[in-house]
Design a protein around this motif. Structure first.
Motif, PDB file in Angstrom:
ATOM      1  N   LEU A 155      11.697 -11.576   2.179  1.00 13.86           N
ATOM      2  CA  LEU A 155      11.357 -10.425   3.007  1.00 13.86           C
ATOM      3  C   LEU A 155      11.745  -9.106   2.344  1.00 13.86           C
ATOM      4  O   LEU A 155      11.079  -8.091   2.537  1.00 13.86           O
ATOM      5  CB  LEU A 155      12.001 -10.548   4.396  1.00 13.86           C
ATOM      6  N   THR A 156      12.832  -9.115   1.551  1.00 14.55           N
ATOM      7  CA  THR A 156      13.188  -7.911   0.793  1.00 14.55           C
ATOM      8  C   THR A 156      12.050  -7.576  -0.149  1.00 14.55           C
ATOM      9  O   THR A 156      11.601  -6.428  -0.254  1.00 14.55           O
ATOM     10  CB  THR A 156      14.464  -8.161  -0.044  1.00 14.55           C
TER      11      THR A 156
ATOM     12  N   SER B 279       5.282  -3.842   0.298  1.00 12.53           N
ATOM     13  CA  SER B 279       4.375  -3.308   1.321  1.00 12.53           C
ATOM     14  C   SER B 279       4.749  -1.894   1.748  1.00 12.53           C
ATOM     15  O   SER B 279       3.931  -1.175   2.301  1.00 12.53           O
ATOM     16  CB  SER B 279       4.354  -4.233   2.538  1.00 12.53           C
ATOM     17  N   LEU B 280       5.999  -1.497   1.519  1.00 13.84           N
ATOM     18  CA  LEU B 280       6.410  -0.180   2.006  1.00 13.84           C
ATOM     19  C   LEU B 280       6.762   0.750   0.841  1.00 13.84           C
ATOM     20  O   LEU B 280       6.128   1.771   0.620  1.00 13.84           O
ATOM     21  CB  LEU B 280       7.601  -0.337   2.953  1.00 13.84           C
TER      22      LEU B 280
ATOM     23  N   THR C 142       9.878   3.203  12.359  1.00 12.19           N
ATOM     24  CA  THR C 142      10.824   4.273  12.036  1.00 12.19           C
ATOM     25  C   THR C 142      11.039   4.343  10.531  1.00 12.19           C
ATOM     26  O   THR C 142      10.991   5.417   9.927  1.00 12.19           O
ATOM     27  CB  THR C 142      12.180   4.010  12.735  1.00 12.19           C
ATOM     28  N   LEU C 143      11.278   3.178   9.919  1.00 13.14           N
ATOM     29  CA  LEU C 143      11.514   3.151   8.470  1.00 13.14           C
ATOM     30  C   LEU C 143      10.290   3.664   7.719  1.00 13.14           C
ATOM     31  O   LEU C 143      10.410   4.389   6.727  1.00 13.14           O
ATOM     32  CB  LEU C 143      11.865   1.724   8.024  1.00 13.14           C
ATOM     33  N   GLU C 144       9.103   3.312   8.220  1.00 14.21           N
ATOM     34  CA  GLU C 144       7.879   3.764   7.544  1.00 14.21           C
ATOM     35  C   GLU C 144       7.712   5.280   7.658  1.00 14.21           C
ATOM     36  O   GLU C 144       7.343   5.942   6.686  1.00 14.21           O
ATOM     37  CB  GLU C 144       6.653   3.035   8.105  1.00 14.21           C
ATOM     38  N   GLN C 145       7.999   5.841   8.821  1.00 11.03           N
ATOM     39  CA  GLN C 145       7.899   7.297   9.005  1.00 11.03           C
ATOM     40  C   GLN C 145       8.816   8.032   8.036  1.00 11.03           C
ATOM     41  O   GLN C 145       8.445   9.022   7.419  1.00 11.03           O
ATOM     42  CB  GLN C 145       8.330   7.678  10.429  1.00 11.03           C
TER      43      GLN C 145
END
Lengths: 336, 336
Positions: free
Chosen positions: A16-17, A23-24, A105-108
């Motif tokens: 997942l890391t 992906s991000l 939130t992390l994506e923003q």
């Protein structure tokens, strides 16, 4: 993925890391160095001196009037490099995330960091992500560490202030402090106070195009203008005098400070600089600064009046003179 | 000052921050660049490529068998730079401290960082300290970001593994993971398992003195050996085979894993590396490694058997062959 939350698995170093990175972070920070996914970034040779600066950002709340922890984390380290006269170039980003934060939130925040980097010509070339159990951290903390390059004829240093140097500030002080306070405490101000968070590197390069004889630059963040002046006084062993009436402070900031008992001279700024330079270059530097959006209200606030003793004096509006000390105690924790 | 505790004032950017910097950080980290107290460190020119790496350390507990968060934070970033073939040189350190931590604890950690830096030839040249309210963070978290320099003829890269490369590991795996687990859970093991936390830069330079033809280096930290091998397989698009019987694992680690249900191949290491290099250099490299305390048990554990498909296989002791995936899920949070 916007409904999902960050679990401990995202920080395991495993699947997942890896997915989060691809992906991000690779999506938003995309550049040829980061995309290598090496243990460290490999940067090309340079013939210039390197400026190197680090800051961890813990601001609460994560989103506030004028910005969020993401762009703040880029601007803050850009500014530390700019205060060395450097052109910021390569950044590392390290996220500390509390389990349960939403991916949205992390994506923003990531998106804001990417935009702020692009605007400042910075590339995020390496990083790290740790996820900790719920309660082991409050939300998201971010460390950014930056590398910039300094032209050979630039020699800015906190110990270089000289007698008769004039002191310029690029605009009104205290806005970041009051903005965070208002967001945190849900203050209903008559008019919103917006954080001044902004990258100062371009403004500094414009100032350096007027003269390389800028002796000192400093961004008055935590501890505010008064503390920054004291640090310079100490490093240079000089006596500084600033004129209260000349220090630009927005009305809403001034009024809020009065009501809540804060002193704007000790409030944090995130888009302000003070510059020490010989008087002969001051007018030309001011004109140049006022042509930049971040220097429109640039003005002279004081000068170095003597050497040998590290002291900062404030000449007050009513004609008095008082010693201005460093911040003692804490005005506002987690301001940046 | 050992009876005192860290209060929010120490992170204000004012008087106490200044005092902490002078009485603690300058005292232990003392060097001519840090002593400037500039917003950033100014580093001299270099003609070499720069390696640049960051890591935030959140290990719990702060002190464990074999080390503490301080030396771990130096070794970890030293190792990330070493995996690029770089000689680590300049570090930034950023402390996140929970209000209420004792100054004694902070001093012990600072002292360990200073010692670890000295042993590895690293200078801590810039830093940051933030103090947050009690409960906003658990204890102390530390970010270190490092700069190292790479010789021109060194080209190590996770995407450079080639068919027939042999894979070397420098010693037994899983010790860091089990050591942290034992400290955290107060496990009474028959024999203490000591973390392998150690700086690998010198070992890497010795390996490079045998041959510059080392294709890949990686330190299998979070996610362990299996995850690191998978990352390399992906970056290089190769098929890897490792032999279970060849992978060194200490008896106490093996036994503890059996009892608690952990797989040592996925446990974190903090003083281990895996190297991919052509077979012709392997024996000489092994001999050289075994002359270094950190490579005494260096051994070949497998090889690259094909290209075009990213897969890692384990040949088991009983003659079977199984696919070894990346870590999925989380074995142990806050392991580093």
């Amino acid at each position: 993925m916007t409904d999902q939350i960050i679990t401990l698995d995202y920080g395991s170093g495993g699947k997942l890391t890896n997915q989060l990175i691809r992906s991000l972070f690779l999506k938003y920070f995309n550049n040829s160095i980061l995309n290598q996914l090496h243990d460290g970034a490999i940067l090309p040779q340079t013939k210039k001196r390197i400026a190197f600066s680090t800051d961890s950002y813990t601001v609460s709340p994560l989103f506030f009037n004028g910005g969020n922890i993401g762009d703040l984390a880029i601007h803050g380290t850009v500014n530390d490099l700019a205060m060395c006269g450097a052109i910021p170039k390569y950044f590392s980003v390290s996220f500390l995330i509390e389990e349960g934060v939403t991916l949205q939130t992390l994506e923003q925040i990531t998106c804001s960091m990417a935009e702020a980097s692009r605007r400042t010509g910075v590339e995020i070339v390496t990083g790290d992500t740790k996820v900790v159990n719920k309660g082991d951290i409050d939300g998201i903390f971010i460390n950014t560490t930056g590398i910039g390059f300094i032209d050979n004829d630039v020699h800015i240093h906190p110990g270089s202030a000289q007698v008769n140097d004039v002191i310029i500030v690029n605009g009104p002080i205290g806005n970041h402090g009051i903005s965070i306070l208002a967001s945190r405490e849900n203050l209903q101000l008559e008019e919103n106070v917006i954080s001044d968070t902004a990258p100062l590197a371009e403004l500094v390069q414009e100032m350096l195009s007027v003269t390389k004889e800028i002796h000192v630059l400093r961004d008055p963040t935590r501890g505010g203008l008064a503390t920054a002046l004291n640090e310079i006084a100490q490093s240079s062993q000089v006596e500084i005098e600033v004129l209260e009436e000349k220090i630009p402070i927005d009305t809403m900031v001034r009024d809020t400070c009065k009501i809540l008992g804060y002193d704007p001279l000790y409030l944090a700024n995130e888009g302000k600089l003070i510059a020490f330079l010989p008087e002969q270059f001051a007018e030309k530097a001011l004109r140049r600064m006022r042509g930049n959006k971040l220097g429109e209200q640039a003005t002279i606030i004081g000068r170095v009046i003597a050497s040998g003793r590290a002291e900062v004096f404030l000449k007050t509006d009513i004609g008095g003179k008082r010693l201005l000390g460093m911040l003692s105690g804490e005005q506002l924790p987690r301001i940046c």
